[in-house]
Write an enzyme that holds these catalytic residues in place. Sequence first.
Site, PDB file in Angstrom:
ATOM      1  N   LYS A 223       0.814  -1.108  -0.005  1.00 30.24           N
ATOM      2  CA  LYS A 223       0.027   0.041  -0.087  1.00 30.24           C
ATOM      3  C   LYS A 223       1.029   1.281   0.090  1.00 30.24           C
ATOM      4  O   LYS A 223       0.841   2.197  -0.786  1.00 30.24           O
ATOM      5  CB  LYS A 223      -0.974  -0.135   1.191  1.00 30.24           C
ATOM      6  CG  LYS A 223      -1.733   1.348   1.330  1.00 30.24           C
ATOM      7  CD  LYS A 223      -2.121   1.722   2.668  1.00 30.24           C
ATOM      8  CE  LYS A 223      -1.290   2.270   3.671  1.00 30.24           C
ATOM      9  NZ  LYS A 223      -1.548   2.752   4.795  1.00 30.24           N
ATOM     10  N   CYS A 309     -26.493  -1.326  -1.844  1.00 28.96           N
ATOM     11  CA  CYS A 309     -25.371  -2.014  -1.167  1.00 28.96           C
ATOM     12  C   CYS A 309     -25.770  -3.164  -0.821  1.00 28.96           C
ATOM     13  O   CYS A 309     -26.724  -3.464   0.168  1.00 28.96           O
ATOM     14  CB  CYS A 309     -25.010  -0.974  -0.126  1.00 28.96           C
ATOM     15  SG  CYS A 309     -23.555  -1.665   0.842  1.00 28.96           S
TER      16      CYS A 309
END
Length: 315
Positions: A223, A309
């Site tokens: 990351k 969602c």
Amino acid sequence: MSAARPGLRRLRSAAGSGGSPTQGRPGVPRRSRRRKSPAIAYEAGQGEGAEPRRARWEPPHWREQLQRIRDMRSSRDAPVDEMGVQTCYDSSAPPEDSKESIQPGGMQRNVGSTQGQAWRSSGSHWSGNVMRYQVLLALMLSSQTKDQVTSAAMLRLRRRGLSVDSVLQMDDETLGQIIYPVGFWRNKVKYIKQTTAILKQKYGGDIPSTVEELVQLPGVGPKMAHLAMHIAWDSVAGIAVDTHVHRISNRLKWVKKETKSPEETRVALEEWLPRELWKEINWLLVGFGQQTCLPVKPRCSQCLNQDICPAAKRL
């Protein structure tokens, strides 16, 4: 002895040659053992011999979900917007003094290693070495740490003149006192010192310009490497996935199957998400995760995606 009948003669001939008796019978179709090849679709204008076009999996409603997240993030008032790593470096910092010089045409000379010599060809890149080092340091401090804490630690470091040489000249105790209370600060003191020494020795005080080299540095994970490429080098080599991106991608079912780690999520997202969105997605989802899609007790009632969602009804 009478002569064999014509039909029997043909049957015996077929049997003697290893063929099937049905081969000689009129009206019986010959069976083919060859399997039929499935039809293969090619890109428009391409013919046989071209690479087959594979249907790319995409999660349902993802474009609508993404646009709604953009709408919710339009105010840019999340902690990542005001105190994220992109705000922690000194953009006006002068380049650090070094033995290196720039040859005509932009090539460097006298860099401390073969990797460093072949590594960069632009003099303008060299002028930002302090800025890029500060970006990398902020990313190392940010692991398991809130943006507010990282920002404050970077401000204290910058007040002392944050550069490769200043960190190498600083003793561990002093460095620890400055960066405290970032998460795992003792380990980070060790990693910062080790990484800084490597940057000085192998990269002439700058940071590597590839993800592969960045993740070899102590304390630097995937990351951080991808964010360093985004912020320091303005280059997109992959998606930067942290805990927020990992969590939200699984809640929205933006992965084919549940992923167990941020790195798994990165690989899954890069399989289908258009490359032009790779840089934007981290900033969008981190802020969204800080303000709305919280790890515990997400604010689904305030979310524009609550009707599309998959996780909204379960949370």
